[in-house]
Scaffold this motif. Sequence first.
Motif, PDB file in Angstrom:
ATOM      1  N   ARG A 186       6.781  19.066   2.635  1.00 38.16           N
ATOM      2  CA  ARG A 186       6.487  17.835   1.900  1.00 38.16           C
ATOM      3  C   ARG A 186       6.115  16.733   2.884  1.00 38.16           C
ATOM      4  N   ARG A 187       5.325  15.779   2.385  1.00 38.11           N
ATOM      5  CA  ARG A 187       4.884  14.664   3.216  1.00 38.11           C
ATOM      6  C   ARG A 187       5.110  13.346   2.490  1.00 38.11           C
ATOM      7  N   LEU A 188       5.534  12.337   3.232  1.00 35.21           N
ATOM      8  CA  LEU A 188       5.691  10.996   2.677  1.00 35.21           C
ATOM      9  C   LEU A 188       4.780  10.061   3.465  1.00 35.21           C
ATOM     10  N   HIS A 189       3.734   9.562   2.804  1.00 34.58           N
ATOM     11  CA  HIS A 189       2.708   8.746   3.449  1.00 34.58           C
ATOM     12  C   HIS A 189       2.990   7.260   3.212  1.00 34.58           C
ATOM     13  N   LEU A 190       2.874   6.447   4.260  1.00 35.09           N
ATOM     14  CA  LEU A 190       2.964   4.997   4.118  1.00 35.09           C
ATOM     15  C   LEU A 190       1.585   4.404   4.345  1.00 35.09           C
ATOM     16  N   HIS A 191       1.036   3.771   3.306  1.00 40.27           N
ATOM     17  CA  HIS A 191      -0.285   3.147   3.381  1.00 40.27           C
ATOM     18  C   HIS A 191      -0.104   1.629   3.346  1.00 40.27           C
ATOM     19  N   PHE A 192      -0.445   0.937   4.425  1.00 37.72           N
ATOM     20  CA  PHE A 192      -0.400  -0.518   4.452  1.00 37.72           C
ATOM     21  C   PHE A 192      -1.806  -1.074   4.253  1.00 37.72           C
ATOM     22  N   TYR A 193      -1.889  -2.374   4.056  1.00 34.13           N
ATOM     23  CA  TYR A 193      -3.178  -3.037   3.823  1.00 34.13           C
ATOM     24  C   TYR A 193      -3.939  -2.343   2.690  1.00 34.13           C
ATOM     25  N   ALA A 194      -3.225  -2.091   1.594  1.00 33.34           N
ATOM     26  CA  ALA A 194      -3.818  -1.373   0.461  1.00 33.34           C
ATOM     27  C   ALA A 194      -3.507  -2.120  -0.836  1.00 33.34           C
ATOM     28  N   LYS A 195      -4.486  -2.786  -1.399  1.00 35.94           N
ATOM     29  CA  LYS A 195      -4.310  -3.557  -2.637  1.00 35.94           C
ATOM     30  C   LYS A 195      -4.739  -2.704  -3.830  1.00 35.94           C
ATOM     31  N   PRO A 196      -3.813  -2.320  -4.726  1.00 37.72           N
ATOM     32  CA  PRO A 196      -4.175  -1.477  -5.880  1.00 37.72           C
ATOM     33  C   PRO A 196      -5.198  -2.173  -6.770  1.00 37.72           C
TER      34      PRO A 196
END
Length: 464
Positions: free
Chosen positions: A267-277
């Motif tokens: 399993r992988r847990l990704h952290l995405h910053f500078y990301a506006k939904p």
Amino acid sequence: MTKLRLAIVGAGPAGIYAADILLKAERKFDVSIDLFEQLPAPYGLVRYGVAPDHPRIKGVISALRDVLDRGDIRIFGNVRFGEDITIDDLKKHYNAVIFATGAVLDSDLDIPGIRAKGSYGAADFVSWFDGHPDVPREWPLEAESVAVIGNGNVALDVARMLAKHPEDLLPTEIPDNVHAGLVASPVTDVHVFGRRGPAQVKFTPLELRELGELRDVDMVVYDEDFDYDDASRAAIETNKQVKVIDRVLQSWRQRPAANGAGGEASRRLHLHFYAKPLEVKTDADGNVTALAYERTRPDGQGGVEGTGEIREVPIQALYRAVGYFGSPLPGVPFDKRHGVIPNHEGQVIRKDSNERVPGVYATGWIKRGPVGLIGHTKSDAMETVRHLINDQGSWWAPEDPSENAIPALLAERGVQWTDLEGWHRLDEHEIALGAPHERARIKVVPRDEMVRISRGEEDAESRR
């Protein structure tokens, strides 16, 4: 000597701290306090809003238990304000009321597709995995790839519970139905999205560190998110908490799975910053298929601005963890925009005129909004209690302030309330359920079963 008969609605930390602070405060009158709680068990979000693998945070319960176990506060559980007891009832039997009902609804996220099938509020999911009696027993865990929107502790709790292997939760108080649901989950990737950068996150270093300790879960961060501007560098240099967070994230950049490279975990847990939904994409049947977001960048002042670059991540489920929101209470002023009871330092005021509402007070998240930790809750309660003590001239003059009036009223209305002795009974029952399995406890989830055990009716049935 004057006596204050006080009702407190809500038996979470805010309500219990307010009661404790008042009882210990300097005053020239006696005090009698009744706590009303809509659930059969006390402790509010500490029992039903903190992930089960957080025993250190749940240690707060020990302090709350000590307050209740002194025996100078009565508790009426399984009593719904506005249904089983009303503001008019309180005026008839008390001098004042403090509302400490918290904030349990999810704040909205106003983007297209947010109501799609497979899109959920984090608060509902937290209630499910914490065994809240008023949510369904089942939760649809069918997605391989999941998005979590938010950069606070709740977002990380949700991401961790989704990514963590269920057998690693067994030593905790996780309910059986929750464990079974997580075992069946096919999840492989959990993506956490934050609008700003790593130096502006709202979660704590403890929460972040715990993610990196998950067994068979790769932490994935992306080098493009660490091109700091001056404001971010200043935050790291001057704030100890931000410095620790940066140190943790930088260590993950050195791991093999960084930047999405193939790690060894399942399993992988990704952290995405500078990301506006921007939008939740759906298929023809309205099911979640992807999250579209705009890549942002630092604006040089600690904030962000859009770059115009649009990206998509394929997902099959989404959780928004963008904050909690309070609920209105019948007969009590409410600010619909902010989700709080309008007040001045805990003294409730009418929203249209700012006029004081005598005898009515607020504390905790329903007073200030869903921000701050336990320490804030204590100082909050102190402020409210100080006004309550000084406002003696404007207290209600109850028609019947006798101690036996409330039990008689609830009995007359057929309310199956639970008391402190009942909570002890339920507490011991849950601990006993967990003991054979070397678990902290196994929570009883159905409300009717909680009430039966608390009222001793389960024992009575077994003796027949």
